[in-house]
Design a protein around this motif. Structure first.
Motif, PDB file in Angstrom:
ATOM      1  N   CYS A   3       0.684  -1.561   0.795  1.00  0.00           N
ATOM      2  CA  CYS A   3       1.635  -1.160  -0.231  1.00  0.00           C
ATOM      3  C   CYS A   3       2.718  -2.236  -0.379  1.00  0.00           C
ATOM      4  O   CYS A   3       3.208  -2.774   0.614  1.00  0.00           O
ATOM      5  CB  CYS A   3       2.261   0.169   0.183  1.00  0.00           C
ATOM      6  SG  CYS A   3       3.660   0.640  -0.821  1.00  0.00           S
ATOM      7  N   CYS A   6       6.407  -0.453   1.019  1.00  0.00           N
ATOM      8  CA  CYS A   6       6.679  -0.107   2.426  1.00  0.00           C
ATOM      9  C   CYS A   6       5.717  -0.769   3.408  1.00  0.00           C
ATOM     10  O   CYS A   6       5.828  -0.547   4.608  1.00  0.00           O
ATOM     11  CB  CYS A   6       6.674   1.405   2.588  1.00  0.00           C
ATOM     12  SG  CYS A   6       5.055   2.124   2.309  1.00  0.00           S
ATOM     13  N   CYS A   8       2.826  -0.086   4.124  1.00  0.00           N
ATOM     14  CA  CYS A   8       1.943   0.886   4.755  1.00  0.00           C
ATOM     15  C   CYS A   8       0.489   0.572   4.372  1.00  0.00           C
ATOM     16  O   CYS A   8       0.206   0.229   3.229  1.00  0.00           O
ATOM     17  CB  CYS A   8       2.342   2.286   4.283  1.00  0.00           C
ATOM     18  SG  CYS A   8       1.235   3.555   4.860  1.00  0.00           S
ATOM     19  N   CYS A  36      -0.265   4.777  -2.146  1.00  0.00           N
ATOM     20  CA  CYS A  36       0.236   4.698  -0.772  1.00  0.00           C
ATOM     21  C   CYS A  36       0.463   6.108  -0.222  1.00  0.00           C
ATOM     22  O   CYS A  36       1.026   6.961  -0.894  1.00  0.00           O
ATOM     23  CB  CYS A  36       1.544   3.917  -0.778  1.00  0.00           C
ATOM     24  SG  CYS A  36       2.357   3.930   0.806  1.00  0.00           S
ATOM     25  N   ASN A  38       2.331   6.850   2.232  1.00  0.00           N
ATOM     26  CA  ASN A  38       3.707   6.972   2.702  1.00  0.00           C
ATOM     27  C   ASN A  38       4.706   7.196   1.564  1.00  0.00           C
ATOM     28  O   ASN A  38       5.521   8.106   1.613  1.00  0.00           O
ATOM     29  CB  ASN A  38       4.064   5.716   3.496  1.00  0.00           C
ATOM     30  CG  ASN A  38       5.387   5.825   4.185  1.00  0.00           C
ATOM     31  OD1 ASN A  38       5.676   6.845   4.784  1.00  0.00           O
ATOM     32  ND2 ASN A  38       6.187   4.798   4.093  1.00  0.00           N
ATOM     33  N   CYS A  39       4.630   6.368   0.527  1.00  0.00           N
ATOM     34  CA  CYS A  39       5.646   6.449  -0.536  1.00  0.00           C
ATOM     35  C   CYS A  39       5.073   6.756  -1.918  1.00  0.00           C
ATOM     36  O   CYS A  39       5.811   6.793  -2.891  1.00  0.00           O
ATOM     37  CB  CYS A  39       6.466   5.158  -0.575  1.00  0.00           C
ATOM     38  SG  CYS A  39       5.538   3.748  -1.209  1.00  0.00           S
ATOM     39  N   ASN A  41       3.447   5.001  -3.898  1.00  0.00           N
ATOM     40  CA  ASN A  41       3.437   3.868  -4.828  1.00  0.00           C
ATOM     41  C   ASN A  41       1.988   3.531  -5.185  1.00  0.00           C
ATOM     42  O   ASN A  41       1.081   3.727  -4.384  1.00  0.00           O
ATOM     43  CB  ASN A  41       4.106   2.671  -4.131  1.00  0.00           C
ATOM     44  CG  ASN A  41       4.095   1.421  -4.986  1.00  0.00           C
ATOM     45  OD1 ASN A  41       4.430   1.466  -6.170  1.00  0.00           O
ATOM     46  ND2 ASN A  41       3.724   0.307  -4.381  1.00  0.00           N
TER      47      ASN A  41
HETATM   48 ZN   LIG Z   1       4.276   2.603   0.319  1.00  0.00          ZN
END
Ligand SMILES: [Zn+2]
Length: 72
Positions: A3, A6, A8, A36, A38-39, A41
């Motif tokens: 990503c 972040c 990730c 992603c 995690n976020c 995105n």
């Molecule tokens: Zn991310």
């Protein structure tokens, strides 16, 4: 693919609604893209990104053809 935001490396694929504006024509369709974990995105995926671009082009061409038919 990592990503951008972040870094990730964990991601997943889900259906994403695309809205494009090509030469004043609104194009909208749903295609799977990588996100992603995690976020959330949008993460680059050459295969999925490429098929989404092709789909946009295909829809654009169809719309252009329809308009030409109307003029004739
Ligand atoms: Zn991310």
């Amino acid at each position: 693919m990592k990503c951008d935001i972040c870094n990730c490396e964990k991601n997943y694929i889900k259906d994403h609604k695309h809205n494009y504006n090509v030469k004043g024509k609104k194009i909208s369709f749903v295609m799977p893209r990588r996100f992603c974990k995690n976020c959330n995105n949008l993460v680059y995926d050459s295969k999925l990104d490429n098929s989404a671009s092709l789909k946009a082009l295909e829809i654009y061409n169809k719309m252009s053809n329809l308009e030409e038919d109307k003029i004739i």
